[in-house]
Motif scaffolding. Structure first.
Motif, PDB file in Angstrom:
ATOM      1  N   ASP A  43       3.685   6.238  11.933  1.00 14.92           N
ATOM      2  CA  ASP A  43       2.260   5.592  11.512  1.00 14.92           C
ATOM      3  C   ASP A  43       1.452   6.431  12.117  1.00 14.92           C
ATOM      4  OD1 ASP A  43       0.988   3.500  10.190  1.00 14.92           O
ATOM      5  OD2 ASP A  43       0.223   2.666  12.117  1.00 14.92           O
ATOM      6  N   GLU A 103       7.195  -1.863   4.579  1.00 15.93           N
ATOM      7  CA  GLU A 103       5.939  -2.659   4.839  1.00 15.93           C
ATOM      8  C   GLU A 103       5.078  -2.087   5.845  1.00 15.93           C
ATOM      9  OE1 GLU A 103       3.044  -5.928   5.441  1.00 15.93           O
ATOM     10  OE2 GLU A 103       4.648  -5.409   7.087  1.00 15.93           O
ATOM     11  N   ILE A 104       5.542  -1.677   6.753  1.00 15.66           N
ATOM     12  CA  ILE A 104       4.645  -1.197   7.878  1.00 15.66           C
ATOM     13  C   ILE A 104       3.782   0.098   7.589  1.00 15.66           C
ATOM     14  CG2 ILE A 104       4.687  -0.237  10.378  1.00 15.66           C
ATOM     15  CD1 ILE A 104       6.998  -2.267  10.948  1.00 15.66           C
ATOM     16  N   LEU A 105       4.765   1.069   7.111  1.00 16.83           N
ATOM     17  CA  LEU A 105       4.183   2.557   6.742  1.00 16.83           C
ATOM     18  C   LEU A 105       3.559   2.513   5.655  1.00 16.83           C
ATOM     19  CD1 LEU A 105       6.965   4.559   8.481  1.00 16.83           C
ATOM     20  CD2 LEU A 105       4.817   3.682   9.372  1.00 16.83           C
ATOM     21  N   SER A 106       3.858   1.710   4.510  1.00 13.60           N
ATOM     22  CA  SER A 106       3.476   1.697   2.996  1.00 13.60           C
ATOM     23  C   SER A 106       3.199   3.260   2.589  1.00 13.60           C
ATOM     24  CB  SER A 106       2.290   0.795   3.025  1.00 13.60           C
ATOM     25  OG  SER A 106       1.087   1.301   4.027  1.00 13.60           O
ATOM     26  N   ILE A 107       4.138   3.854   2.604  1.00 13.76           N
ATOM     27  CA  ILE A 107       4.147   5.174   1.723  1.00 13.76           C
ATOM     28  C   ILE A 107       5.519   5.163   1.215  1.00 13.76           C
ATOM     29  CG2 ILE A 107       2.858   6.431   3.515  1.00 13.76           C
ATOM     30  CD1 ILE A 107       5.282   7.773   4.551  1.00 13.76           C
TER      31      ILE A 107
END
Ligand SMILES: Nc1ncnc2c1ncn2[C@@H]1O[C@H](COP(=O)(O)OP(=O)(O)OP(=O)(O)O)[C@@H](O)[C@H]1O
Ligand SMILES: [Mg+2]
Lengths: 209, 271
Positions: free
Chosen positions: B153, B199-203
């Motif tokens: 992140d 979900e956390i990194l959304s890439i």
């Protein structure tokens, strides 16, 4: 109503136009919140620092910046604009206590290690705030995503400020100097939509039923 | 048009070098002109994983300092014609790497290659920022565990601020490569699940590489896993990732635990 300035390169020409405006009506900017839309300067971040100085020299204090990637402003922003704090990679703005504060809208995630400081009003994030990231707002904080990092609302004495998020996984919640760490947040609220606000000297963290 | 790809992670030991070699070899086998560059000055590894350690004469820093021409430093792979390595220096000072120098080398490589793949050192210091600065695309290598995800992140934040593209107000393409994924441990909750990491990194997800002995074996014999065992699970996963990097859309296979005969016969009660 905030005045929006849209500076463009070459900066000297643009400042010339601004000076002409100030000549015509010297009180034009007095007491009004001024927001700079820096989108035309996004490609030349090195101009931004100079611009802020030039505006300050004319007695114009910005209450907000828009139209630029938070990251682009980077280290080049004079730290005094963020209330004496140095920000690694974030947006900063002065705090001239505007009568009607402008909001700051970020429509991408705030990543670990980034710090967004906006003392002029509310901060809205359309996306998540990562673990190890931080939002500091003079007003309320609205996060349309997961709050994993820190949210510090009501900076500078606004006890009515609130923190809203679509999913609560916060490391720290603070409003007007009162704070709670992850350990003091009720486990049942983790992963849920929630808000935090002050009731007297207490912080209330509540879900939405 | 040439594409500069940085393979980066923040956290060390997650599989950047392994992935650089495997993706580079897969793209080269598909006929692309590929060069992989080692940016890990002082701790170079890519030459070993590529099996070229005894052929290193000149390195990136020699080229930057004008002691060697680029053509002298480039090592052509013996197995795949279109695959090349630009090694790092093991002895020079890290400070010899300059933004300007790196920029010149990359510009020259852009004329000749389709893919220029930069293997970043761990961390968020200068070595890592040099490796990412000129990139058009980033492959963010992440293991399914919280520390690796948070470091990724952080790196994504830097990709959006400390690269030439970001400085021009453009957006660099970012892809998540989830490596060392262990289906059994993910199922038991000992590792983050794919959807949690996403979900956390959304890439967007470029691929999921399973934890596998084949990878260790490949690196021990100095051959990228896409060359040594193209049909192994990690080999196939890297080939798919390389195709997605070229813009193909393929269904994503989440590696699953192979159940042994006993567990097939007796279900979950065994063990
Ligand atoms: N899918 C995998 N299955 C099993 N082992 C793996 C896998 N991927 C990488 N490894 C092993 O993990 C170790 C670290 O891998 P690698 O050197 O590629 O990481 P790195 O991110 O480049 O490390 P560094 O940050 O030190 O440069 C190596 O021993 C490698 O063989
Ligand atoms: Mg490495």
């Amino acid at each position: 109503m905030a005045l929006v300035l849209v500076p463009e390169a070459p900066l000297d020409d643009w400042l010339g136009g601004l000076d002409a405006q100030i000549q015509r009506s010297p009180a034009y900017f007095a007491g009004k919140p001024v927001v700079a839309d820096l989108s035309a300067l996004a490609a030349v971040p090195e101009l931004v620092a100079g611009l802020l100085e030039a505006l300050a020299a004319r007695g114009i204090r910005l209450s907000g910046i828009e139209g630029i990637e938070p990251a682009v402003t980077g280290l080049d922003l004079p730290p005094l604009l963020s209330g004496g704090r140095t920000i690694a990679e974030g947006i900063a703005a002065a705090d001239p206590a505007p009568p009607e504060p402008a909001g700051l809208l970020l429509d991408q995630p705030v990543r670990s290690g980034q710090s967004v400081v906006f003392t002029g009003g509310d901060v809205t994030v359309v996306g998540s705030v990562g673990s190890g990231a931080e939002i500091v707002a003079g007003g309320s904080i609205h996060i349309y995503g997961t709050l994993r990092g820190r949210a510090v609302a009501g900076m500078g004495g606004n006890a009515a400020a609130r923190i809203f998020c679509r999913r609560l996984e916060a490391e720290l919640l603070a409003i007007d100097g009162l704070y709670r760490t992850a350990d003091d947040i009720e486990p049942a609220l983790r992963g849920k939509p929630a808000q935090a606000y002050l009731a007297g000297e207490q912080m209330v963290v509540a879900g939405f039923e | 048009m040439a594409k500069v790809v940085v393979v980066t992670s923040g956290k060390g030991g997650v599989g950047k070098t392994t992935s650089t070699a495997a993706l580079g070899a897969a793209l080269a086998q598909a006929g692309r002109m590929v060069v992989v560059i080692d940016f890990d000055v002082g701790l170079r590894n890519l030459d070993l994983v590529m099996g070229a350690e005894r052929r290193v004469v000149y390195d990136l820093i020699n080229v930057i300092q004008g002691d060697a021409r680029l053509s002298q430093a480039l090592i052509r792979d013996k197995r795949v014609e279109t695959l090349h390595l630009l090694p790092a220096s093991q002895t020079r000072d890290k400070d010899a790497l300059t933004q300007e120098g790196v920029g010149k080398v990359i510009a020259e490589l852009r004329e000749k290659f389709d893919y220029i793949i930069c293997d970043s050192p761990a961390g968020i210091e200068r070595g890592a920022t040099h490796a990412m600065y000129h990139a058009d695309t980033a492959v963010v290598v992440t293991n399914p565990e919280v520390s690796s995800v948070r470091d990724s992140d952080r790196i994504i934040g830097l990709l959006d601020s400390k690269t030439a593209k970001a400085e021009k107000g453009e957006r660099i393409d970012k892809h998540l490569l989830l490596t060392r994924y262990h289906p059994g441990r993910a199922a038991r909750g000992e590792m983050l699940k794919v959807e949690d990491v996403l979900e956390i990194l959304s890439i967007p997800l470029l691929g999921i590489i399973p934890e596998s002995e084949e990878v260790l074996r490949a690196s021990n014999i100095g051959t990228p896993v896409t060359l040594s065992s193209p049909d192994s699970a990690p080999g196939r996963a890297y080939f798919d990732a390389a195709k997605r990097l070229q813009g193909e859309t393929l269904a994503m296979m989440v590696p699953e635990e192979k159940r042994g005969l006993m567990s097939k016969l007796f279900g979950r009660r065994v063990a």
